[in-house]
Design an enzyme around this catalytic site. Sequence first.
Site, mmCIF file in Angstrom:
data_model
loop_
_atom_site.group_PDB
_atom_site.id
_atom_site.type_symbol
_atom_site.label_atom_id
_atom_site.label_comp_id
_atom_site.label_asym_id
_atom_site.label_seq_id
_atom_site.Cartn_x
_atom_site.Cartn_y
_atom_site.Cartn_z
ATOM 1 N N HIS A 1 22.071 31.402 16.214
ATOM 2 C CA HIS A 1 23.521 31.513 16.232
ATOM 3 C C HIS A 1 24.017 31.766 17.664
ATOM 4 O O HIS A 1 23.233 32.077 18.562
ATOM 5 C CB HIS A 1 23.957 32.634 15.304
ATOM 6 C CG HIS A 1 23.783 32.285 13.844
ATOM 7 N ND1 HIS A 1 24.023 33.164 12.831
ATOM 8 C CD2 HIS A 1 23.384 31.129 13.251
ATOM 9 C CE1 HIS A 1 23.799 32.568 11.670
ATOM 10 N NE2 HIS A 1 23.401 31.335 11.899
ATOM 11 N N GLU B 1 25.547 34.186 19.109
ATOM 12 C CA GLU B 1 25.273 35.499 19.716
ATOM 13 C C GLU B 1 23.874 35.532 20.327
ATOM 14 O O GLU B 1 23.657 36.160 21.370
ATOM 15 C CB GLU B 1 25.365 36.611 18.668
ATOM 16 C CG GLU B 1 26.737 36.783 18.034
ATOM 17 C CD GLU B 1 26.927 35.911 16.797
ATOM 18 O OE1 GLU B 1 26.442 34.761 16.780
ATOM 19 O OE2 GLU B 1 27.574 36.377 15.848
ATOM 20 N N ALA C 1 49.482 -3.994 4.183
ATOM 21 C CA ALA C 1 48.954 -5.352 4.036
ATOM 22 C C ALA C 1 50.091 -6.270 3.621
ATOM 23 O O ALA C 1 51.035 -5.840 2.939
ATOM 24 C CB ALA C 1 47.867 -5.383 2.971
ATOM 25 N N TRP D 1 43.721 -6.300 11.769
ATOM 26 C CA TRP D 1 43.858 -4.979 12.252
ATOM 27 C C TRP D 1 45.289 -4.631 12.503
ATOM 28 O O TRP D 1 45.887 -5.232 13.377
ATOM 29 C CB TRP D 1 43.061 -4.847 13.557
ATOM 30 C CG TRP D 1 41.622 -5.246 13.431
ATOM 31 C CD1 TRP D 1 41.013 -6.384 13.811
ATOM 32 C CD2 TRP D 1 40.583 -4.409 12.884
ATOM 33 N NE1 TRP D 1 39.672 -6.342 13.545
ATOM 34 C CE2 TRP D 1 39.382 -5.133 12.978
ATOM 35 C CE3 TRP D 1 40.572 -3.129 12.324
ATOM 36 C CZ2 TRP D 1 38.179 -4.615 12.536
ATOM 37 C CZ3 TRP D 1 39.369 -2.631 11.887
ATOM 38 C CH2 TRP D 1 38.195 -3.386 11.998
ATOM 39 N N ARG E 1 35.769 10.999 12.054
ATOM 40 C CA ARG E 1 34.595 10.815 11.193
ATOM 41 C C ARG E 1 33.463 11.731 11.639
ATOM 42 O O ARG E 1 32.763 12.314 10.827
ATOM 43 C CB ARG E 1 34.090 9.370 11.265
ATOM 44 C CG ARG E 1 34.918 8.354 10.505
ATOM 45 C CD ARG E 1 34.264 6.979 10.640
ATOM 46 N NE ARG E 1 35.012 5.942 9.954
ATOM 47 C CZ ARG E 1 34.665 4.659 9.949
ATOM 48 N NH1 ARG E 1 33.593 4.253 10.613
ATOM 49 N NH2 ARG E 1 35.390 3.774 9.300
ATOM 50 N N THR F 1 37.511 -0.781 -1.673
ATOM 51 C CA THR F 1 37.425 -0.985 -0.220
ATOM 52 C C THR F 1 36.095 -1.619 0.148
ATOM 53 O O THR F 1 36.039 -2.529 0.986
ATOM 54 C CB THR F 1 37.620 0.367 0.510
ATOM 55 O OG1 THR F 1 38.933 0.840 0.217
ATOM 56 C CG2 THR F 1 37.463 0.237 2.003
ATOM 57 N N ASP G 1 36.088 -5.169 2.012
ATOM 58 C CA ASP G 1 35.836 -5.216 3.462
ATOM 59 C C ASP G 1 34.368 -5.119 3.851
ATOM 60 O O ASP G 1 34.040 -5.303 5.016
ATOM 61 C CB ASP G 1 36.553 -4.044 4.172
ATOM 62 C CG ASP G 1 38.054 -4.063 3.937
ATOM 63 O OD1 ASP G 1 38.567 -5.139 3.581
ATOM 64 O OD2 ASP G 1 38.693 -3.008 4.112
ATOM 65 N N SER H 1 33.363 3.920 -10.111
ATOM 66 C CA SER H 1 33.299 4.255 -11.543
ATOM 67 C C SER H 1 32.922 3.052 -12.414
ATOM 68 O O SER H 1 32.476 3.224 -13.538
ATOM 69 C CB SER H 1 34.605 4.890 -12.007
ATOM 70 O OG SER H 1 35.692 4.199 -11.484
HETATM 71 C C1 AOF Z 1 27.133 34.095 13.330
HETATM 72 N N1 AOF Z 1 27.048 33.326 14.451
HETATM 73 O O1 AOF Z 1 26.921 31.372 15.465
HETATM 74 C C2 AOF Z 1 27.157 31.370 13.128
HETATM 75 C C3 AOF Z 1 27.306 32.176 11.973
HETATM 76 O O2 AOF Z 1 21.694 29.694 7.640
HETATM 77 P P1 AOF Z 1 22.059 30.455 8.844
HETATM 78 O O3 AOF Z 1 21.113 31.590 9.163
HETATM 79 O O4 AOF Z 1 22.331 29.598 10.057
HETATM 80 O O5 AOF Z 1 23.439 31.199 8.496
HETATM 81 C C4 AOF Z 1 24.585 30.452 8.297
HETATM 82 C C5 AOF Z 1 25.733 31.394 8.038
HETATM 83 O O6 AOF Z 1 25.879 32.284 9.137
HETATM 84 C C6 AOF Z 1 27.047 30.652 7.898
HETATM 85 O O7 AOF Z 1 27.313 30.315 6.568
HETATM 86 C C7 AOF Z 1 28.027 31.691 8.419
HETATM 87 O O8 AOF Z 1 28.322 32.661 7.431
HETATM 88 C C8 AOF Z 1 27.230 32.375 9.517
HETATM 89 N N2 AOF Z 1 27.431 31.614 10.769
HETATM 90 N N3 AOF Z 1 27.314 33.506 12.131
HETATM 91 O O9 AOF Z 1 27.029 35.314 13.407
HETATM 92 C C9 AOF Z 1 27.056 32.002 14.397
HETATM 93 N N4 AOF Z 1 27.110 30.025 13.055
HETATM 94 ZN ZN ZN Z 2 24.536 35.080 13.012
#
Ligand code: AOF
Ligand code: ZN
Length: 374
Positions: free
Chosen positions: A53, A55, A165, A173, A187, A199, A203, A237
């Site tokens: 993460h 931190e 259209a 386009w 996207r 679609t 296309d 469907s």
């Molecule tokens: C943080 N710092 O940079 C992020 C957090 O599966 P894991 O261990 O990667 O956990 C994912 C969860 O952690 C995500 O659903 C969210 O609650 C938290 N994300 N937390 O302290 C981060 N990306």
């Molecule tokens: Zn974390």
Amino acid sequence: MFSPIDHAMMLRAIELAKRGRFTTAPNPSVGCVIAHGDSIVGEGYHYQAGQPHAEVFALRAAGDKARGATAYVTLEPCSHYGRTPPCAEALVKAKVSRVVCAMVDPNPQVAGRGIEMLQVAGIEVQTGLLEADAQALNPGFIKRMKTGMPYVQLKLASSLDGRTALSNGQSKWITGAAARADVQRFRARAGAILSTSATVLADDPSLNIRWDELGKEVQRDYPQAAVRQPCRVVIDSQNRVSPAHKLVHLPGKTILARCEQGNEAWPQAVEQLLVPATEAGGPLDLPALMKALSEQDINHIWVEAGAGLAGALLSAELVDELIIYQAPKLMGSDSRGLVDLQGLTAMSQVPELAISDVRMVGPDIRITARVKHV
Ligand code: AOF
Ligand code: ZN
């Protein structure tokens, strides 16, 4: 409660978080800055689910200098053992003295427990700095965690008079190359691209990401090797999509949302997802489809289809935001309209939108609007 330095540091953390916007799904984009006063000693952001993460990267960069510092995080530090160990624990071990977070983590596995862990360890914690900006980083993650439904963005493209259209069906386009590149960037942020068999049959689209069309600014944060094709979801469907269509063979997963299983010979990355019909032989249950996609950890859906699906999603109140491209053309009232909304007889029934942004994209206009749910 927050000083100008706090604001500047959190703004930096938000900038860092943005670098992960194409790669973290289904995890949120998160940034972290560790500082003593206005001197930054470590920075980091979350790049990909399964990797450390924000931190952790910031603490690694700060080393011993984290002791006594303030950590600015765009999301509450996590408290759980997920794919990675808890960040709150890492911050405690590093002996930071203060943590400022922009928002509480809506993930029920965290939801305040990270803050609690820090406070129990004697760390001063403050929350809510630049909260709206931090929320804007992760609309899909926040909505899915809070409601169990994905965030839905509906893309529409028309002439200036809202036509898509000519009456004979000709439509290629309407909008220009810049709008199409802009669509590529939308996207790339989505977990899935949703379309219909109508679609696909009309296309034979790819509904994929083409890295060389994303533009330099995006390519910096999203190297070609990291390209993650959003899952393609086709509402089918009547089982009309076949292995002859292009998109089922492209890299990435394709989900065919059907009412009944078909026994065609599909490539391995094609999944048939059975969704109930709203009535016998009728259209499939769109809220049930959205819920099923959310259960597959899809936070954010980008819809590219015709007026039929657009109208049905709006009527079912499943759309969060519309992205409307309008080309400087007039196609006249014999041409087809943008959205099929059936049976409107009073202005009080008309869906109301709140426009949040308008800008030029090449020669076209892009309007961003939120649906006001009453
Ligand atoms: C943080 N710092 O940079 C992020 C957090 O599966 P894991 O261990 O990667 O956990 C994912 C969860 O952690 C995500 O659903 C969210 O609650 C938290 N994300 N937390 O302290 C981060 N990306
Ligand atoms: Zn974390």
